[in-house]
Design an enzyme around this catalytic site. Structure first.
Site, PDB file in Angstrom:
ATOM      1  N   GLY A   1      30.576  39.472  37.868  1.00  0.00           N
ATOM      2  CA  GLY A   1      29.779  40.390  37.047  1.00  0.00           C
ATOM      3  C   GLY A   1      30.113  40.352  35.566  1.00  0.00           C
ATOM      4  O   GLY A   1      29.285  40.723  34.739  1.00  0.00           O
TER       5      GLY A   1
ATOM      6  N   SER B   1      30.536  37.649  33.962  1.00  0.00           N
ATOM      7  CA  SER B   1      29.936  36.423  33.414  1.00  0.00           C
ATOM      8  C   SER B   1      28.419  36.378  33.552  1.00  0.00           C
ATOM      9  O   SER B   1      27.787  35.492  32.981  1.00  0.00           O
ATOM     10  CB  SER B   1      30.563  35.190  34.089  1.00  0.00           C
ATOM     11  OG  SER B   1      31.923  35.082  33.727  1.00  0.00           O
ATOM     12  N   THR B   2      27.823  37.334  34.285  1.00  0.00           N
ATOM     13  CA  THR B   2      26.343  37.314  34.348  1.00  0.00           C
ATOM     14  C   THR B   2      25.724  37.524  32.956  1.00  0.00           C
ATOM     15  O   THR B   2      24.718  36.893  32.643  1.00  0.00           O
ATOM     16  CB  THR B   2      25.763  38.316  35.379  1.00  0.00           C
ATOM     17  OG1 THR B   2      26.221  39.623  35.064  1.00  0.00           O
ATOM     18  CG2 THR B   2      26.153  37.983  36.799  1.00  0.00           C
TER      19      THR B   2
ATOM     20  N   PRO C   1      24.611  32.838  36.951  1.00  0.00           N
ATOM     21  CA  PRO C   1      24.068  33.687  38.021  1.00  0.00           C
ATOM     22  C   PRO C   1      25.057  33.871  39.165  1.00  0.00           C
ATOM     23  O   PRO C   1      25.999  33.112  39.323  1.00  0.00           O
ATOM     24  CB  PRO C   1      22.850  32.903  38.489  1.00  0.00           C
ATOM     25  CG  PRO C   1      23.113  31.486  38.102  1.00  0.00           C
ATOM     26  CD  PRO C   1      24.044  31.491  36.932  1.00  0.00           C
ATOM     27  N   ASP C   2      24.804  34.901  39.911  1.00  0.00           N
ATOM     28  CA  ASP C   2      25.490  35.145  41.165  1.00  0.00           C
ATOM     29  C   ASP C   2      25.108  34.010  42.111  1.00  0.00           C
ATOM     30  O   ASP C   2      23.969  33.578  42.119  1.00  0.00           O
ATOM     31  CB  ASP C   2      24.922  36.480  41.699  1.00  0.00           C
ATOM     32  CG  ASP C   2      25.915  37.186  42.565  1.00  0.00           C
ATOM     33  OD1 ASP C   2      26.280  36.600  43.582  1.00  0.00           O
ATOM     34  OD2 ASP C   2      26.290  38.330  42.213  1.00  0.00           O
ATOM     35  N   PHE C   3      26.030  33.516  42.903  1.00  0.00           N
ATOM     36  CA  PHE C   3      25.696  32.398  43.790  1.00  0.00           C
ATOM     37  C   PHE C   3      24.594  32.745  44.792  1.00  0.00           C
ATOM     38  O   PHE C   3      23.750  31.945  45.105  1.00  0.00           O
ATOM     39  CB  PHE C   3      26.929  31.940  44.570  1.00  0.00           C
ATOM     40  CG  PHE C   3      27.979  31.304  43.703  1.00  0.00           C
ATOM     41  CD1 PHE C   3      27.654  30.705  42.498  1.00  0.00           C
ATOM     42  CD2 PHE C   3      29.300  31.293  44.111  1.00  0.00           C
ATOM     43  CE1 PHE C   3      28.618  30.120  41.701  1.00  0.00           C
ATOM     44  CE2 PHE C   3      30.281  30.710  43.317  1.00  0.00           C
ATOM     45  CZ  PHE C   3      29.941  30.127  42.111  1.00  0.00           C
ATOM     46  N   ARG C   4      24.643  33.973  45.316  1.00  0.00           N
ATOM     47  CA  ARG C   4      23.780  34.293  46.467  1.00  0.00           C
ATOM     48  C   ARG C   4      22.450  34.955  46.121  1.00  0.00           C
ATOM     49  O   ARG C   4      21.630  35.149  47.012  1.00  0.00           O
ATOM     50  CB  ARG C   4      24.548  35.191  47.448  1.00  0.00           C
ATOM     51  CG  ARG C   4      25.627  34.440  48.195  1.00  0.00           C
ATOM     52  CD  ARG C   4      26.388  35.339  49.149  1.00  0.00           C
ATOM     53  NE  ARG C   4      27.579  34.666  49.628  1.00  0.00           N
ATOM     54  CZ  ARG C   4      28.722  34.615  48.958  1.00  0.00           C
ATOM     55  NH1 ARG C   4      28.843  35.220  47.820  1.00  0.00           N
ATOM     56  NH2 ARG C   4      29.743  33.955  49.455  1.00  0.00           N
TER      57      ARG C   4
ATOM     58  N   GLN D   1      38.573  36.398  39.476  1.00  0.00           N
ATOM     59  CA  GLN D   1      38.093  35.593  40.608  1.00  0.00           C
ATOM     60  C   GLN D   1      37.189  34.478  40.105  1.00  0.00           C
ATOM     61  O   GLN D   1      36.730  33.658  40.879  1.00  0.00           O
ATOM     62  CB  GLN D   1      37.287  36.475  41.572  1.00  0.00           C
ATOM     63  CG  GLN D   1      38.093  37.567  42.198  1.00  0.00           C
ATOM     64  CD  GLN D   1      37.197  38.624  42.814  1.00  0.00           C
ATOM     65  OE1 GLN D   1      36.870  38.571  43.994  1.00  0.00           O
ATOM     66  NE2 GLN D   1      36.788  39.595  42.040  1.00  0.00           N
ATOM     67  N   ASN D   2      36.895  34.516  38.798  1.00  0.00           N
ATOM     68  CA  ASN D   2      35.908  33.575  38.268  1.00  0.00           C
ATOM     69  C   ASN D   2      36.488  32.178  38.084  1.00  0.00           C
ATOM     70  O   ASN D   2      37.674  32.006  37.819  1.00  0.00           O
ATOM     71  CB  ASN D   2      35.334  34.092  36.956  1.00  0.00           C
ATOM     72  CG  ASN D   2      34.514  35.344  37.176  1.00  0.00           C
ATOM     73  OD1 ASN D   2      34.184  35.669  38.322  1.00  0.00           O
ATOM     74  ND2 ASN D   2      34.205  36.055  36.117  1.00  0.00           N
TER      75      ASN D   2
ATOM     76  N   ASP E   1      34.674  29.991  36.059  1.00  0.00           N
ATOM     77  CA  ASP E   1      33.863  29.434  34.972  1.00  0.00           C
ATOM     78  C   ASP E   1      34.671  29.127  33.710  1.00  0.00           C
ATOM     79  O   ASP E   1      34.143  28.554  32.752  1.00  0.00           O
ATOM     80  CB  ASP E   1      32.707  30.389  34.643  1.00  0.00           C
ATOM     81  CG  ASP E   1      33.183  31.821  34.403  1.00  0.00           C
ATOM     82  OD1 ASP E   1      34.260  31.996  33.813  1.00  0.00           O
ATOM     83  OD2 ASP E   1      32.475  32.765  34.814  1.00  0.00           O
TER      84      ASP E   1
ATOM     85  N   HIS F   1      41.060  32.288  42.164  1.00  0.00           N
ATOM     86  CA  HIS F   1      40.280  31.326  42.944  1.00  0.00           C
ATOM     87  C   HIS F   1      40.262  29.956  42.284  1.00  0.00           C
ATOM     88  O   HIS F   1      39.406  29.134  42.569  1.00  0.00           O
ATOM     89  CB  HIS F   1      38.872  31.868  43.195  1.00  0.00           C
ATOM     90  CG  HIS F   1      38.884  33.115  44.037  1.00  0.00           C
ATOM     91  ND1 HIS F   1      37.809  33.941  44.177  1.00  0.00           N
ATOM     92  CD2 HIS F   1      39.872  33.667  44.782  1.00  0.00           C
ATOM     93  CE1 HIS F   1      38.137  34.968  44.975  1.00  0.00           C
ATOM     94  NE2 HIS F   1      39.382  34.816  45.337  1.00  0.00           N
TER      95      HIS F   1
ATOM     96  N   CYS G   1      46.413  11.241  47.416  1.00  0.00           N
ATOM     97  CA  CYS G   1      47.811  11.015  46.988  1.00  0.00           C
ATOM     98  C   CYS G   1      48.386  12.199  46.219  1.00  0.00           C
ATOM     99  O   CYS G   1      49.539  12.167  45.819  1.00  0.00           O
ATOM    100  CB  CYS G   1      47.933   9.730  46.178  1.00  0.00           C
ATOM    101  SG  CYS G   1      47.186   9.851  44.529  1.00  0.00           S
TER     102      CYS G   1
ATOM    103  N   CYS H   1      40.203   8.721  42.485  1.00  0.00           N
ATOM    104  CA  CYS H   1      41.542   8.458  41.952  1.00  0.00           C
ATOM    105  C   CYS H   1      41.705   6.956  41.693  1.00  0.00           C
ATOM    106  O   CYS H   1      41.517   6.157  42.622  1.00  0.00           O
ATOM    107  CB  CYS H   1      42.562   8.945  42.974  1.00  0.00           C
ATOM    108  SG  CYS H   1      44.258   8.639  42.549  1.00  0.00           S
TER     109      CYS H   1
ATOM    110  N   CYS I   1      44.541   5.546  44.254  1.00  0.00           N
ATOM    111  CA  CYS I   1      44.384   5.394  45.711  1.00  0.00           C
ATOM    112  C   CYS I   1      42.928   5.466  46.167  1.00  0.00           C
ATOM    113  O   CYS I   1      42.658   5.381  47.352  1.00  0.00           O
ATOM    114  CB  CYS I   1      45.214   6.459  46.430  1.00  0.00           C
ATOM    115  SG  CYS I   1      44.446   8.084  46.375  1.00  0.00           S
TER     116      CYS I   1
ATOM    117  N   ASP J   1      27.700  49.051  40.132  1.00  0.00           N
ATOM    118  CA  ASP J   1      27.712  49.999  41.252  1.00  0.00           C
ATOM    119  C   ASP J   1      29.143  50.332  41.664  1.00  0.00           C
ATOM    120  O   ASP J   1      30.086  49.650  41.285  1.00  0.00           O
ATOM    121  CB  ASP J   1      26.918  49.438  42.453  1.00  0.00           C
ATOM    122  CG  ASP J   1      27.093  47.938  42.609  1.00  0.00           C
ATOM    123  OD1 ASP J   1      28.033  47.385  42.008  1.00  0.00           O
ATOM    124  OD2 ASP J   1      26.310  47.310  43.336  1.00  0.00           O
TER     125      ASP J   1
END
Ligand code: CNA
Length: 259
Positions: free
Chosen positions: A5, A7-8, A13-16, A86-87, A89, A106, A117, A138, A141, A204
């Site tokens: 929220g 970064s909106t 955008p929200d992923f979902r 949690q972002n 970005d 995250h 490797c 890589c 490898c 909210d």
């Protein structure tokens, strides 16, 4: 504590959300279900959808907004203990919040690791491949190099556990732009001392604010995150300083991009 929220207002955008750009762009990859894009087993099977998303979110496409700069200002004033986000970005770093002040729970695109490797890479080394839509491999490898984003099925980075020493000494907890639905991050809201105020700036009521588990000193500022942050900065008498900092840093970033 922050989430998608904040970064909106920067246009991410929200992923979902139905109709939002990110997932719509992924339809062509025929994901079995949306979350597969962040599942490590699916990534080993087919990394392309994740790299399509990485191309969109890779640092440089979006600019931080007033919420990010407010946290930078808290740091400049010596008032920030840590930012738990949690972002993925990278807008916190772009706003000039030093990495040591951040717990990117995250993960981040700033660094990457070979899935075979375990060789470590700087995120910038992957940029040309990601922008061309090529899966980065890589040179040593030939394994797929994965940005250090935490996938479902992977452990959170070790520095997440800094919360054990940070939260008990915090004297204010600001929670912004998160649904507090993803664990274990969400539970951090309960990790501050009972005497500590928790300020929620969100569209909210979420987490303990929604479940009737509010503490007497909790405060919720409902509405758009940027308006909420402006109100707080105004109350602190920091608004001019905040706008100056944002203008200065954005200017510098634009000049750097032009070079
Ligand atoms: P979420 O579950 O999508 O919740 C976002 C919250 O922010 C909701 O309560 C919204 O009502 C609120 N919100 C959205 N826009 C605004 C706004 N302008 N003003 C005030 N409130 C707003 O997001 P979380 O971060 O809680 O969910 C966790 C996931 C989503 C994490 O794993 C993230 O990595 C992932 N995510 C990250 C990004 C990003 O890096 N920018 C984008 C989308 C999803």
């Amino acid at each position: 504590m922050a989430g998608a929220g904040i970064s909106t207002p920067s246009g991410i955008p929200d992923f979902r959300s139905p109709g939002s750009g990110l997932y719509d762009n992924l339809q062509q990859y025929n994901l079995p279900y949306a979350e597969a894009i962040f599942e490590i087993n699916y990534f080993h099977h087919n990394p392309k959808p994740f790299f399509a998303l990485a191309k969109e979110l890779y640092p440089g496409n979006y600019q931080p907004n007033l919420s990010h700069y407010f946290i930078r200002l808290l740091h400049d004033k010596g008032q920030l203990l840590r930012m738990y986000t949690q972002n993925i970005d990278g807008l916190e770093r772009m706003a000039g919040i030093p990495p040591k002040m951040l717990v990117e729970a995250h993960g981040t695109f700033a660094t990457a690791t070979c899935t075979m490797c375990r060789k470590e890479y700087n995120g910038e080394e992957l940029r040309p491949d990601i922008m061309e839509g090529t899966v980065p491999k890589c040179p040593t490898c030939k394994g797929v190099i994965k940005p250090d984003i935490v996938f479902f099925g992977e452990e959170l980075p070790p520095h997440f556990f800094r919360y054990l020493t940070d939260f008990p000494v915090a004297d204010l907890l600001i929670i912004m732009g998160t649904s507090l639905e993803v664990e274990p991050f969400a539970s951090l809201a309960g990790a501050v001392r009972g005497s500590v105020s928790r300020l929620l700036i969100n569209r909210d009521l979420v987490g303990p604010f929604a479940w009737g588990l509010q503490r007497h000193n909790d405060i919720a500022e409902l509405g758009d995150v940027v308006s909420g942050v402006k109100k707080l900065a105004d109350a602190l008498g920091w608004m001019q300083e905040l706008e100056d900092l944002m203008a200065r840093t954005t200017d510098r970033a634009l000049k750097k991009n032009e070079e």
